[in-house]
Design a protein around this motif. Structure first.
Motif, PDB file in Angstrom:
ATOM      1  N   GLY A  90       0.810  -1.204   0.000  1.00 38.11           N
ATOM      2  CA  GLY A  90       0.000   0.000   0.000  1.00 38.11           C
ATOM      3  C   GLY A  90       0.843   1.253   0.000  1.00 38.11           C
ATOM      4  N   ARG A  91       1.931   1.247   0.765  1.00 39.06           N
ATOM      5  CA  ARG A  91       2.783   2.433   0.831  1.00 39.06           C
ATOM      6  C   ARG A  91       3.493   2.681  -0.484  1.00 39.06           C
ATOM      7  NH1 ARG A  91       4.034   0.274   5.945  1.00 39.06           N
ATOM      8  NH2 ARG A  91       5.968  -0.629   5.131  1.00 39.06           N
TER       9      ARG A  91
ATOM     10  N   ARG B 115      -2.027   9.082  -2.436  1.00 35.82           N
ATOM     11  CA  ARG B 115      -2.270   8.943  -1.001  1.00 35.82           C
ATOM     12  C   ARG B 115      -3.667   8.399  -0.724  1.00 35.82           C
ATOM     13  NH1 ARG B 115       1.231  13.637  -0.714  1.00 35.82           N
ATOM     14  NH2 ARG B 115      -0.519  14.995  -1.266  1.00 35.82           N
ATOM     15  N   SER B 116      -4.641   8.854  -1.510  1.00 38.01           N
ATOM     16  CA  SER B 116      -6.007   8.371  -1.310  1.00 38.01           C
ATOM     17  C   SER B 116      -6.123   6.888  -1.634  1.00 38.01           C
ATOM     18  CB  SER B 116      -6.970   9.183  -2.181  1.00 38.01           C
ATOM     19  OG  SER B 116      -8.292   8.696  -2.068  1.00 38.01           O
TER      20      SER B 116
ATOM     21  N   THR C  32      -3.686   4.736  -1.604  1.00 38.76           N
ATOM     22  CA  THR C  32      -2.893   3.977  -0.639  1.00 38.76           C
ATOM     23  C   THR C  32      -3.722   3.622   0.587  1.00 38.76           C
ATOM     24  OG1 THR C  32      -0.840   5.020  -1.377  1.00 38.76           O
ATOM     25  CG2 THR C  32      -0.835   4.027   0.815  1.00 38.76           C
ATOM     26  N   GLU C  33      -4.508   4.577   1.070  1.00 36.84           N
ATOM     27  CA  GLU C  33      -5.342   4.318   2.245  1.00 36.84           C
ATOM     28  C   GLU C  33      -6.384   3.241   1.972  1.00 36.84           C
ATOM     29  OE1 GLU C  33      -7.037   8.035   3.261  1.00 36.84           O
ATOM     30  OE2 GLU C  33      -5.134   8.957   3.908  1.00 36.84           O
ATOM     31  N   ARG C  34      -6.849   3.156   0.731  1.00 40.08           N
ATOM     32  CA  ARG C  34      -7.935   2.230   0.415  1.00 40.08           C
ATOM     33  C   ARG C  34      -7.448   0.825   0.062  1.00 40.08           C
ATOM     34  NH1 ARG C  34      -9.704   7.184  -0.404  1.00 40.08           N
ATOM     35  NH2 ARG C  34     -11.939   7.680  -0.277  1.00 40.08           N
TER      36      ARG C  34
ATOM     37  N   THR D 221      -4.343  -0.572   1.001  1.00 42.94           N
ATOM     38  CA  THR D 221      -3.375  -1.179   1.910  1.00 42.94           C
ATOM     39  C   THR D 221      -3.947  -2.466   2.502  1.00 42.94           C
ATOM     40  OG1 THR D 221      -2.397   0.952   2.486  1.00 42.94           O
ATOM     41  CG2 THR D 221      -2.045  -0.863   4.025  1.00 42.94           C
TER      42      THR D 221
END
Length: 249
Positions: A6-7, A98-99, A101-103, A105
Motif C-alpha cells: 500500500g505504501r 495517497r487516497s 494507498t489508504e484504500r 493497503t
C-alpha cells in the motif's frame, strides 16, 4: 506485503498521441507519449516525453524546467504546458496516490519488476583505448533503482553518468548508466542495480576480450601459409619426378 504494498502504490498518468495519416486498423506509424508518475520513493515525481520509446524531454520538478535528453535537441517551447500546469497535475497525482494507498493497503499485492541489466561498449573495444561502457537496465518498476559500477570489485565513481527514467510500452521503465573506461587485459567491470528497499541486487559483468589479430600478424600468417604452400608444391613435384625416374629405371 499488504502494508508495504500500500505504501508503494504508484500512480502513473499516460497521455498517448498516435501520429497517423488516417484512421486504420494498422498500428500507428509513430507514437508520442507523455508519462507522469508519483511515488513515495525517490524520485517522488517524474514526467517524461518520449517519441517511439526514445526520451526527448524530462521535466525537472525542483527547477520547474524541461531538460532535453540530448544536447542537440531544441529548447522546450515556453508557451507549451507551462510549469504551473504541470505542478497542478503533479499535486493531483500525489493526492490520488495517497487516497488510493489508504484504500488498498492490505488488499492489493505489491507490484514490482525484477530489473534486467545488459552491459556493452559504445564503440568496438580495444585494449588500451578509451571507450564508454553502457549499462542498460530494463523492466524497472517502480522507477526507483540505484545503479553503481565496480572495477575488479572496487567501486568506481569517476566518469559515471546516469539518465532519467524512460517509460516503456509495457508500463515499466528503462534507465541507462555510462562509465568512461580504458580497458586493460584482465579487467572485470560490473554494473550493479539495486531496487530501493531491497536486500538483493542484479549484477552484470563485462570483461574486455583480446583484440583481433593486427594487420602485421595477419600478414605474417598469410606469408607463412604461402611459404608452406610453395614448399608442399615443390615437395610434390620432387616426388613425381622421383616416381617417374624409378618407373623408367
Amino acid at each position: 506485503m499488504g502494508a508495504a504494498g500500500g505504501r508503494r502504490v504508484l500512480v502513473t498518468g499516460l497521455l498517448w498521441v498516435a501520429l497517423v495519416t488516417a484512421v486504420t486498423d494498422e498500428p500507428p506509424a509513430h507514437m508520442l507519449a507523455e508519462v507522469l508518475f508519483c511515488q513515495p520513493a525517490m524520485p517522488s515525481l517524474g514526467l517524461a516525453l518520449t517519441f517511439d520509446a526514445d526520451q526527448l524531454f524530462w521535466f525537472d520538478f525542483p527547477r520547474s524546467s524541461w531538460t532535453p535528453r540530448l544536447p542537440d535537441l531544441p529548447s522546450w517551447p515556453p508557451g507549451l504546458e507551462p510549469p504551473a500546469e504541470l505542478v497542478r497535475d503533479a499535486t493531483l497525482c500525489q493526492d490520488l496516490r495517497r487516497s488510493l494507498t489508504e484504500r488498498v493497503t492490505g488488499l492489493l499485492p505489491e507490484s514490482k519488476g525484477i530489473p534486467v541489466a545488459d552491459v556493452f561498449p559504445m564503440q568496438p573495444p580495444a585494449l588500451g583505448e578509451a571507450n564508454t561502457l553502457v549499462c542498460m537496465v530494463g523492466n524497472i518498476f517502480p522507477p526507483a533503482v540505484e545503479i553503481s559500477w565496480q572495477l575488479d570489485g572496487v567501486p568506481v565513481t569517476q566518469g559515471v553518468t546516469h539518465t532519467h527514467y524512460t517509460p516503456t510500452a509495457d508500463l515499466a521503465f528503462v534507465r541507462f548508466s555510462y562509465l568512461l573506461v580504458t580497458p586493460a587485459a584482465g579487467d572485470i567491470y560490473a554494473c550493479i542495480v539495486t531496487h530501493e528497499g531491497d536486500n538483493a541486487s542484479v549484477v552484470t559483468y563485462w570483461v574486455p576480450q583480446n583484440p583481433d589479430p593486427t594487420e602485421e600478424l595477419e600478414t605474417a600468417l598469410c606469408g607463412a601459409a604461402m611459404a608452406l604452400g610453395i614448399l608442399l608444391a615443390l615437395l610434390g613435384i620432387a616426388m613425381i619426378l622421383a616416381a617417374r625416374r624409378n618407373a623408367h629405371g
